[in-house]
Design a protein around this motif. Structure first.
Motif, PDB file in Angstrom:
ATOM      1  N   VAL A   1       8.082  51.249  39.593  1.00 19.92           N
ATOM      2  CA  VAL A   1       8.653  50.223  39.734  1.00 19.92           C
ATOM      3  C   VAL A   1       8.711  49.837  41.011  1.00 19.92           C
ATOM      4  N   SER A   2       8.584  48.535  41.429  1.00 19.82           N
ATOM      5  CA  SER A   2       8.447  48.341  43.063  1.00 19.82           C
ATOM      6  C   SER A   2       9.715  47.369  42.855  1.00 19.82           C
TER       7      SER A   2
ATOM      8  N   GLY B   1       8.937  47.300  26.232  1.00 17.72           N
ATOM      9  CA  GLY B   1       8.101  46.554  28.114  1.00 17.72           C
ATOM     10  C   GLY B   1       7.369  47.473  28.107  1.00 17.72           C
ATOM     11  N   ALA B   2       7.439  46.992  29.889  1.00 13.37           N
ATOM     12  CA  ALA B   2       6.638  48.158  30.088  1.00 13.37           C
ATOM     13  C   ALA B   2       6.628  49.762  30.707  1.00 13.37           C
ATOM     14  N   LEU B   3       8.053  49.613  29.997  1.00 12.43           N
ATOM     15  CA  LEU B   3       7.669  51.454  30.948  1.00 12.43           C
ATOM     16  C   LEU B   3       8.116  52.518  29.236  1.00 12.43           C
TER      17      LEU B   3
ATOM     18  N   GLY C   1       2.721  51.332  32.355  1.00  8.83           N
ATOM     19  CA  GLY C   1       3.774  49.536  32.421  1.00  8.83           C
ATOM     20  C   GLY C   1       4.042  49.425  33.908  1.00  8.83           C
ATOM     21  N   LYS C   2       4.198  48.530  35.007  1.00 12.81           N
ATOM     22  CA  LYS C   2       5.024  48.808  35.620  1.00 12.81           C
ATOM     23  C   LYS C   2       6.065  47.340  35.776  1.00 12.81           C
TER      24      LYS C   2
ATOM     25  N   ILE D   1       4.504  44.110  33.500  1.00  9.83           N
ATOM     26  CA  ILE D   1       3.035  44.451  33.881  1.00  9.83           C
ATOM     27  C   ILE D   1       1.884  45.315  32.439  1.00  9.83           C
ATOM     28  N   GLY D   2       0.962  45.713  32.035  1.00 12.23           N
ATOM     29  CA  GLY D   2       0.747  46.802  31.640  1.00 12.23           C
ATOM     30  C   GLY D   2       0.862  47.684  30.906  1.00 12.23           C
ATOM     31  N   GLY D   3       2.314  47.300  30.164  1.00 21.60           N
ATOM     32  CA  GLY D   3       2.422  47.578  29.012  1.00 21.60           C
ATOM     33  C   GLY D   3       2.102  46.818  27.828  1.00 21.60           C
ATOM     34  N   PRO D   4       2.826  47.562  26.979  1.00 26.75           N
ATOM     35  CA  PRO D   4       2.200  47.000  25.630  1.00 26.75           C
ATOM     36  C   PRO D   4       2.412  45.085  25.317  1.00 26.75           C
TER      37      PRO D   4
END
Length: 188
Positions: free
Chosen positions: A71-72, A103-105, A110-111, A131-134
């Motif tokens: 997480v940013s 989602g992302a987590l 994911g992020k 982004i980057g999750g399913p």
């Protein structure tokens, strides 16, 4: 809004989408815990403006035991007036819960990227990007979580919310009016 009315709404609305008692209990517990964390933060600040960044971190940390680098949070460091804090706590909790469930987590790749920007007119823009999750799909029905995310800010705070369910990840653009943002900023 009166906190007891808010809790009454949480109790009755959480029941609406529950398939069984265990699901209802878990959903309701998560929402009440989010309110409790927000209340604790406000109490520590003696009901003065409180950090939105800290609120986001506390809610997301419940889902990120050893992956805080996923997480940013960038941009400004706004302080929310107490009357908006519980509302934002519920919205952030629902988005974090959805990121962990759908989602992302949900996986290790994911992020979540969150950008906080105070606009020239003093309003706050929150950009939430997963982004980057399913692959993500819009919900087939509007449950209480979706209602909290999309309707609470316009109704309670007179702001706006736009959500997008993209294959690459969930996105939300939230505008919070200057009336609920403190003139002071947290030092980062």
């Amino acid at each position: 809004r009166n906190i007891l009315s808010l809790i009454q709404g949480l109790v009755s609305q959480s029941r609406a989408g529950a398939k069984d008692v265990a699901t209802y209990t878990n959903v309701l517990d998560g929402r009440v815990q989010a309110l409790a964390r927000a209340h604790d933060q406000l109490t520590r600040q003696e009901w003065s403006p409180s950090s939105l960044r800290q609120l986001i971190e506390v809610e997301l940390n419940a889902f990120l035991t050893d992956a805080k680098d996923r997480v940013s949070i960038a941009g400004d460091a706004p302080m929310l007036n107490p009357d908006a804090f519980s509302t934002l706590a519920l919205v952030i909790h629902e988005m974090a819960t959805n990121a962990a469930k759908y989602g992302a987590l949900t996986d290790r790749s994911g992020k979540i990227s969150i950008d906080l920007r105070i606009q020239d007119d003093g309003a706050l823009r929150i950009e939430w990007r997963e982004i980057g999750g399913p692959p993500v799909q819009a919900p087939s029905r509007e449950g209480f979580g979706t209602t909290i995310i999309e309707k609470t800010i316009p109704y309670e705070l007179k702001g706006s919310v736009k959500t997008r369910y993209l294959m690459t990840g969930f996105e939300a653009d939230i505008m919070i009016p200057s009336t609920v943002i403190s003139d002071q900023q947290e030092s980062v």
